[in-house]
Design an enzyme around this catalytic site. Structure first.
Site, PDB file in Angstrom:
ATOM      1  N   CYS A 154      -3.195  -0.288   0.929  1.00 43.28           N
ATOM      2  CA  CYS A 154      -3.140  -0.670  -0.481  1.00 43.28           C
ATOM      3  C   CYS A 154      -2.090  -1.755  -0.701  1.00 43.28           C
ATOM      4  CB  CYS A 154      -2.821   0.560  -1.331  1.00 43.28           C
ATOM      5  SG  CYS A 154      -2.657   0.180  -3.080  1.00 43.28           S
ATOM      6  N   CYS A 183      -0.110  -1.510  -4.029  1.00 43.77           N
ATOM      7  CA  CYS A 183       0.931  -0.470  -3.999  1.00 43.77           C
ATOM      8  C   CYS A 183       2.123  -0.909  -3.147  1.00 43.77           C
ATOM      9  CB  CYS A 183       0.415   0.837  -3.386  1.00 43.77           C
ATOM     10  SG  CYS A 183      -1.238   1.322  -3.839  1.00 43.77           S
ATOM     11  N   ASP A 184       1.853  -1.460  -1.981  1.00 44.26           N
ATOM     12  CA  ASP A 184       2.916  -1.618  -0.989  1.00 44.26           C
ATOM     13  C   ASP A 184       3.350  -3.065  -0.733  1.00 44.26           C
ATOM     14  OD1 ASP A 184       2.918   1.118  -0.653  1.00 44.26           O
ATOM     15  OD2 ASP A 184       1.421   1.073   0.939  1.00 44.26           O
TER      16      ASP A 184
END
Ligand code: NAP
Length: 335
Positions: free
Chosen positions: A140, A143-144
């Site tokens: 992701c 997200c990261d």
């Protein structure tokens, strides 16, 4: 769980205890509906293995497991029951009373179900991938990505998702290396052209990841060129795998409609064409798959189920409910 519970007819059973399922449980229990969540592994679903979460509104920084526990406790505070380690193996959703059976042999009866089974990113299946998941290996970018500011990252895959996310990662990373097993891409031309024009992008083609290396965090990936057989160790801060997703829909195929990629199609109220069956989170067709969108889906699905239950109460007498509960389940034909 006692034997008597087998005959209990729940208002809402939610399959899956990730953010979508737990948010649905919170809203459903708070609407005074008897609510059961069946989660096969641990609360949180995909975020249960996410090391840091910094994009959930109101919580500037937390871990996936911590947020998962908070979501579960929040739902339980309103009376939702959460059963961990209960994997649903059979469903019979045709009638007004639906039936679910779990791997442990328990049967549950319910007036509605919310499918929140999520989707699993397809994994590479190479040594080091599991160990370094959440420690440099990610599925992701949204997200990261911000964790890899000014560091080189690799994106694996040649589809739209790999290109979209690689371009997104150029905002943060010092260099984004797209590694693909062929020299042609499945991705739309416009994305490929945009990536080729981006000075931060580099391509390594006809190449697969053979091994992911590092002790506590990712250090490098061992790559093998499929045409020459040559291998190389590529030092990396992050490695993002975008080789497709697999929505967890196999139990529901006969009752709902899937799109061409296997995601369940619902209307804007999260309802399927099967009465009393609702869907939330990554298992449904949607343009963005985030914790916040999964939670939003869950709240909508729960309130749609609540309205459905209001109408059902007028149609279903207690005698009818018991008659449904005593009739044979559809899966009994197949054994
Ligand atoms: P996808 O289109 O199925 O592409 C998967 C990519 O991963 C392919 O390039 C494939 O290589 C590669 N791959 C598959 N298994 C692999 C393995 N074991 N090792 C190495 N590489 C592997 O998946 P996606 O990119 O996630 O997209 C899914 C769907 O969502 C698609 O329909 C896509 O169009 C859509 N989508 C659209 C957008 C957009 O419109 N912006 C964004 C994201 C997704 P091969 O090509 O060699 O098979």
């Amino acid at each position: 769980m006692t034997e008597n519970d087998d005959k209990r007819i729940w208002d809402v059973v939610i399959i899956g205890g990730g953010p979508a399922g737990l948010a649905a449980a919170l809203y459903s229990a708070r609407a005074m509906r008897s609510t059961l969540v069946l989660e096969k592994e641990m609360p949180g679903g995909q975020i249960a293995t996410t090391s840091e979460v910094e994009d959930y509104p109101g919580i500037p920084m937390t871990t996936g497991p911590e947020l998962s526990m908070l979501m579960m406790e929040h739902a339980q505070r309103f009376g939702a029951q959460v059963e961990i380690g209960e994997e649903v193996t059979d469903v019979d959703l045709q009638e007004k009373i639906k039936r679910l059976r779990t791997y442990s042999g328990k049967t549950f009866l319910t007036k509605t179900i919310i499918i929140a089974t999520g989707a699993a990113p397809r994994t590479l299946g190479v040594p080091g991938e599991d160990k370094l998941r959440g420690r440099g290996v990610s599925y992701c970018a949204v997200c990261d990505g911000p964790f890899f500011r000014h560091r080189p990252v690799a994106v694996i895959g040649g589809g739209d998702a790999a290109f979209d996310e690689a371009l997104y990662l150029t905002k943060y990373a010092s260099e984004v290396i797209l590694i693909h097993r062929r020299d042609e891409f499945r991705a739309q031309r416009v994305l490929v052209d945009r990536a080729r024009a981006n000075p931060k992008m580099r391509f390594i083609l006809d190449t697969v990841v053979e091994k992911i290396n590092g002790d506590d965090s990712l250090e490098s990936a061992t790559l093998r060129n499929l045409k020459t057989g040559e291998t190389q160790d590529l030092p990396l801060g992050g490695l993002f795998v975008y080789i497709g997703n697999i929505p967890n829909t196999s139990l529901f195929r006969t009752y709902v409609t899937e799109d061409e990629n296997g995601y369940i199609q619902v209307d804007e109220a999260m309802a399927t064409e099967c009465p009393g069956v609702f869907v939330a989170g990554d298992v449904r067709k949607s343009p963005l798959k985030q914790i916040v969108t999964a939670a939003a889906d869950g709240s909508i699905a729960a309130l749609t189920a609540d309205k459905y239950l209001d109408n059902l109460a007028e149609e279903l007498t207690p005698e009818e409910a018991l008659a449904y509960a005593d009739s044979p389940a559809s899966w009994e034909d197949s054994y």
